[in-house]
Design a protein around this motif. Structure first.
Motif, PDB file in Angstrom:
ATOM      1  N   ALA A 201      46.283  22.416  38.122  1.00  0.00           N
ATOM      2  CA  ALA A 201      44.478  21.851  38.098  1.00  0.00           C
ATOM      3  C   ALA A 201      43.581  21.622  37.148  1.00  0.00           C
ATOM      4  O   ALA A 201      43.655  22.483  36.356  1.00  0.00           O
ATOM      5  CB  ALA A 201      44.087  22.341  39.556  1.00  0.00           C
ATOM      6  N   GLN A 202      43.512  20.455  36.829  1.00  0.00           N
ATOM      7  CA  GLN A 202      42.148  20.335  35.353  1.00  0.00           C
ATOM      8  C   GLN A 202      41.339  20.512  35.722  1.00  0.00           C
ATOM      9  O   GLN A 202      40.091  20.907  35.116  1.00  0.00           O
ATOM     10  CB  GLN A 202      42.325  19.018  35.154  1.00  0.00           C
ATOM     11  CG  GLN A 202      44.035  18.139  34.376  1.00  0.00           C
ATOM     12  CD  GLN A 202      43.148  16.932  33.913  1.00  0.00           C
ATOM     13  OE1 GLN A 202      42.399  16.285  34.589  1.00  0.00           O
ATOM     14  NE2 GLN A 202      44.588  16.170  33.787  1.00  0.00           N
ATOM     15  N   SER A 203      40.346  21.020  37.264  1.00  0.00           N
ATOM     16  CA  SER A 203      39.379  21.621  37.033  1.00  0.00           C
ATOM     17  C   SER A 203      38.379  22.516  37.258  1.00  0.00           C
ATOM     18  O   SER A 203      37.839  23.603  37.652  1.00  0.00           O
ATOM     19  CB  SER A 203      38.878  20.404  38.500  1.00  0.00           C
ATOM     20  OG  SER A 203      38.349  19.145  38.121  1.00  0.00           O
ATOM     21  N   VAL A 204      40.223  23.958  37.655  1.00  0.00           N
ATOM     22  CA  VAL A 204      40.503  24.851  37.480  1.00  0.00           C
ATOM     23  C   VAL A 204      39.943  26.011  36.519  1.00  0.00           C
ATOM     24  O   VAL A 204      40.791  25.307  35.066  1.00  0.00           O
ATOM     25  CB  VAL A 204      41.904  25.960  38.728  1.00  0.00           C
ATOM     26  CG1 VAL A 204      41.901  26.921  38.528  1.00  0.00           C
ATOM     27  CG2 VAL A 204      41.649  24.678  39.730  1.00  0.00           C
ATOM     28  N   ARG A 205      39.200  26.456  36.059  1.00  0.00           N
ATOM     29  CA  ARG A 205      38.616  27.919  34.518  1.00  0.00           C
ATOM     30  C   ARG A 205      39.062  28.536  35.440  1.00  0.00           C
ATOM     31  O   ARG A 205      38.744  29.480  35.987  1.00  0.00           O
ATOM     32  CB  ARG A 205      37.042  27.489  34.716  1.00  0.00           C
ATOM     33  CG  ARG A 205      36.637  28.104  33.795  1.00  0.00           C
ATOM     34  CD  ARG A 205      35.590  28.060  33.311  1.00  0.00           C
ATOM     35  NE  ARG A 205      34.912  28.849  32.499  1.00  0.00           N
ATOM     36  CZ  ARG A 205      34.356  30.179  32.364  1.00  0.00           C
ATOM     37  NH1 ARG A 205      34.370  30.717  33.753  1.00  0.00           N
ATOM     38  NH2 ARG A 205      34.259  31.730  31.961  1.00  0.00           N
ATOM     39  N   ILE A 206      40.613  29.130  34.723  1.00  0.00           N
ATOM     40  CA  ILE A 206      40.921  30.775  34.425  1.00  0.00           C
ATOM     41  C   ILE A 206      39.629  32.060  34.314  1.00  0.00           C
ATOM     42  O   ILE A 206      39.718  31.335  32.628  1.00  0.00           O
ATOM     43  CB  ILE A 206      42.170  30.935  34.152  1.00  0.00           C
ATOM     44  CG1 ILE A 206      42.972  29.823  34.547  1.00  0.00           C
ATOM     45  CG2 ILE A 206      42.820  32.576  34.242  1.00  0.00           C
ATOM     46  CD1 ILE A 206      43.250  30.496  35.901  1.00  0.00           C
ATOM     47  N   ALA A 207      38.427  31.824  34.827  1.00  0.00           N
ATOM     48  CA  ALA A 207      37.452  32.868  34.226  1.00  0.00           C
ATOM     49  C   ALA A 207      37.906  33.852  33.738  1.00  0.00           C
ATOM     50  O   ALA A 207      36.899  34.642  32.597  1.00  0.00           O
ATOM     51  CB  ALA A 207      36.299  33.215  35.295  1.00  0.00           C
ATOM     52  N   GLY A 208      38.949  34.683  34.243  1.00  0.00           N
ATOM     53  CA  GLY A 208      39.132  36.116  34.231  1.00  0.00           C
ATOM     54  C   GLY A 208      40.284  36.560  34.516  1.00  0.00           C
ATOM     55  O   GLY A 208      40.960  35.345  35.190  1.00  0.00           O
ATOM     56  N   GLN A 209      41.176  37.287  33.520  1.00  0.00           N
ATOM     57  CA  GLN A 209      42.775  37.314  33.860  1.00  0.00           C
ATOM     58  C   GLN A 209      43.098  39.247  33.762  1.00  0.00           C
ATOM     59  O   GLN A 209      42.488  39.479  32.037  1.00  0.00           O
ATOM     60  CB  GLN A 209      43.734  36.459  33.161  1.00  0.00           C
ATOM     61  CG  GLN A 209      45.639  37.032  33.450  1.00  0.00           C
ATOM     62  CD  GLN A 209      46.313  36.230  32.381  1.00  0.00           C
ATOM     63  OE1 GLN A 209      46.346  34.960  32.813  1.00  0.00           O
ATOM     64  NE2 GLN A 209      47.503  36.893  31.995  1.00  0.00           N
ATOM     65  N   GLU A 210      42.829  39.203  34.379  1.00  0.00           N
ATOM     66  CA  GLU A 210      43.107  41.047  34.575  1.00  0.00           C
ATOM     67  C   GLU A 210      45.152  41.917  35.002  1.00  0.00           C
ATOM     68  O   GLU A 210      44.853  41.458  35.502  1.00  0.00           O
ATOM     69  CB  GLU A 210      42.653  42.088  35.274  1.00  0.00           C
ATOM     70  CG  GLU A 210      40.849  41.949  34.465  1.00  0.00           C
ATOM     71  CD  GLU A 210      39.765  41.799  33.839  1.00  0.00           C
ATOM     72  OE1 GLU A 210      41.055  42.821  33.125  1.00  0.00           O
ATOM     73  OE2 GLU A 210      39.579  41.455  33.441  1.00  0.00           O
ATOM     74  N   SER A 211      44.944  42.424  34.297  1.00  0.00           N
ATOM     75  CA  SER A 211      46.886  43.616  35.108  1.00  0.00           C
ATOM     76  C   SER A 211      46.050  44.552  35.154  1.00  0.00           C
ATOM     77  O   SER A 211      45.423  45.279  34.725  1.00  0.00           O
ATOM     78  CB  SER A 211      47.458  43.267  33.801  1.00  0.00           C
ATOM     79  OG  SER A 211      48.651  44.213  34.044  1.00  0.00           O
ATOM     80  N   VAL A 212      46.558  44.766  36.758  1.00  0.00           N
ATOM     81  CA  VAL A 212      46.369  46.607  37.208  1.00  0.00           C
ATOM     82  C   VAL A 212      47.689  47.067  37.592  1.00  0.00           C
ATOM     83  O   VAL A 212      48.714  46.320  37.982  1.00  0.00           O
ATOM     84  CB  VAL A 212      45.210  46.704  37.869  1.00  0.00           C
ATOM     85  CG1 VAL A 212      44.136  45.939  38.100  1.00  0.00           C
ATOM     86  CG2 VAL A 212      45.662  45.266  39.468  1.00  0.00           C
ATOM     87  N   ASP A 213      47.407  48.556  37.643  1.00  0.00           N
ATOM     88  CA  ASP A 213      48.905  48.892  38.471  1.00  0.00           C
ATOM     89  C   ASP A 213      48.849  49.944  39.726  1.00  0.00           C
ATOM     90  O   ASP A 213      49.364  50.334  40.011  1.00  0.00           O
ATOM     91  CB  ASP A 213      49.628  49.558  37.081  1.00  0.00           C
ATOM     92  CG  ASP A 213      48.920  50.685  37.212  1.00  0.00           C
ATOM     93  OD1 ASP A 213      47.920  50.563  36.974  1.00  0.00           O
ATOM     94  OD2 ASP A 213      49.362  51.406  35.834  1.00  0.00           O
ATOM     95  N   SER A 214      47.861  49.949  39.893  1.00  0.00           N
ATOM     96  CA  SER A 214      47.430  50.589  41.542  1.00  0.00           C
ATOM     97  C   SER A 214      46.052  50.169  42.347  1.00  0.00           C
ATOM     98  O   SER A 214      45.532  49.380  41.450  1.00  0.00           O
ATOM     99  CB  SER A 214      47.342  52.131  41.379  1.00  0.00           C
ATOM    100  OG  SER A 214      46.055  52.523  40.712  1.00  0.00           O
ATOM    101  N   VAL A 215      46.003  49.791  43.789  1.00  0.00           N
ATOM    102  CA  VAL A 215      44.524  50.127  43.822  1.00  0.00           C
ATOM    103  C   VAL A 215      44.052  50.209  43.704  1.00  0.00           C
ATOM    104  O   VAL A 215      42.787  49.768  43.541  1.00  0.00           O
ATOM    105  CB  VAL A 215      44.804  50.382  45.372  1.00  0.00           C
ATOM    106  CG1 VAL A 215      43.926  49.803  46.700  1.00  0.00           C
ATOM    107  CG2 VAL A 215      46.517  49.304  46.690  1.00  0.00           C
ATOM    108  N   PRO A 216      43.863  51.488  43.298  1.00  0.00           N
ATOM    109  CA  PRO A 216      42.575  52.003  42.564  1.00  0.00           C
ATOM    110  C   PRO A 216      41.395  51.647  41.200  1.00  0.00           C
ATOM    111  O   PRO A 216      40.815  51.443  41.487  1.00  0.00           O
ATOM    112  CB  PRO A 216      42.744  54.092  42.520  1.00  0.00           C
ATOM    113  CG  PRO A 216      43.714  54.141  43.508  1.00  0.00           C
ATOM    114  CD  PRO A 216      44.333  52.620  43.384  1.00  0.00           C
ATOM    115  N   ASP A 217      43.121  51.102  40.535  1.00  0.00           N
ATOM    116  CA  ASP A 217      42.515  50.605  39.264  1.00  0.00           C
ATOM    117  C   ASP A 217      42.115  48.849  39.719  1.00  0.00           C
ATOM    118  O   ASP A 217      41.222  48.426  38.644  1.00  0.00           O
ATOM    119  CB  ASP A 217      43.631  50.208  39.026  1.00  0.00           C
ATOM    120  CG  ASP A 217      43.966  49.895  37.142  1.00  0.00           C
ATOM    121  OD1 ASP A 217      43.193  49.902  37.076  1.00  0.00           O
ATOM    122  OD2 ASP A 217      45.072  49.526  36.843  1.00  0.00           O
TER     123      ASP A 217
END
Length: 329
Positions: A201-217
């Motif tokens: 989708a050309q109009s979708v902007r990925i503002a941020g990409q995060e990697s986590v490994d638990s719910v608290p994280d």
């Protein structure tokens, strides 16, 4: 050595012995046929009390507890002995479970491997003992068959769910935050599927990409990201567990609105319940049919013991799930 090989070996030995004592007359062939007939009488049938063993990764994880329930109930219905253990996330414990089941002469063993390579040697040992071995959820080296999840396709489905919301509710434009998990290659592959779907989708902007490994994280990271990347209106999570954590943060920050989207995967009981509460921003999940998977696994194992293995790999068939108020299912 499998029972079939043992039978052939012993039959050949019997033939040689009879040949030494009686020559190659009809009596020797009749004796061998009688022996083979008796050996076939010892073969398993689906009506026998088969011993089927199952090791999930951790029964505290709702998905694996539901698989276990389906497995147990199928075995109960067919009067099979269900040997079920809980390694609680320990690869050493899971290895020990295999050792115990080999000693107990289980007919088949299935495991959702915590560390697939760690189980490779004990899997080979089980097979040499004539035991059918299956990998579940993730592939197991040397297994007779694997019943697994296509992580990329699952990720792509998660991404497509978000795109449907964006197209239907946000006129095709959105600022997206990705909550991924790069802790292992399988989850990284799922994340790749999510990104591939959104990149279409050309109009979708990925503002941020995060990697986590638990719910608290996930909670801590989501709070920081949502304060940093202003204007985010779509959060795509790799699982329902992370999605529920993000939902708490979104509500605490007063970002929840009729247009805000949070999506995950796993179809957990809690996620489905929260999703269908009035005003919830948790919009979608992907149903992995955990209970049905457990039943199908037990059936596949029993048939493999009796009939042999037809194919070495099968895949779960997930389905999209949307909150009821949308009427999109």
């Amino acid at each position: 050595m499998t029972k079939f090989r043992k039978t052939i070996f012993l039959a050949a030995a019997l033939m040689m012995m009879l040949g030494l004592f009686t020559g190659c007359g009809s009596h020797s062939s009749e004796a061998v046929e009688e022996y083979l007939s008796e050996a076939q009488d010892d073969s398993k049938s689906l009506d026998d009390n088969l011993k089927l063993a199952w090791s999930p990764q951790d029964r505290d994880i709702e998905y694996f507890e539901k698989v276990t329930l389906g497995f147990q109930e199928y075995c109960d219905e067919h009067e099979y002995t269900a040997l079920i253990a809980d390694p609680t996330g320990s690869m050493q414990e899971q290895y020990s479970e295999f050792e115990n089941w080999i000693a107990m002469e289980a007919d088949a063993i299935a495991a959702a491997p915590i560390d697939a390579e760690y189980l490779a040697d004990i899997t080979a040992e089980a097979k040499l003992s004539g035991i059918i071995v299956a990998g579940v959820y993730r592939k197991l080296p040397y297994a007779d068959f694997n019943y697994t999840l296509d992580e990329y396709d699952l990720g792509y489905m998660i991404g497509q769910n978000a795109l449907k919301w964006i197209n239907e509710k946000l006129n095709g434009r959105a600022n997206v935050l990705l909550m991924l998990d790069d802790s292992d290659e399988f989850l990284k592959t799922r994340g790749s599927g999510i990104k591939a779907a959104l990149e279409e989708a050309q109009s979708v902007r990925i503002a941020g990409q995060e990697s986590v490994d638990s719910v608290p994280d996930a909670k801590v990271t989501a709070e920081s990201a949502l304060k940093t990347y202003l204007g985010v209106d779509v959060v795509v999570c790799i699982s329902d567990e992370y999605a529920l954590g993000v939902l708490e943060v979104v509500e605490d920050l007063d970002l929840d609105s009729d247009d805000f989207y949070i999506g995950g995967a796993g179809y957990t009981d809690e996620a489905v319940k929260v999703m269908n509460e009035s005003g919830s921003c948790l919009r979608s999940s992907v149903n992995l049919f955990a209970y049905e998977t457990g039943r199908e696994l037990a059936e596949m194992m029993a048939k493999a013991v009796v009939e042999g293995v037809e194919k070495d790999a099968s895949y779960f068939e997930p389905e999209r799930y949307w909150q009821n108020v949308l009427l999109w299912n």
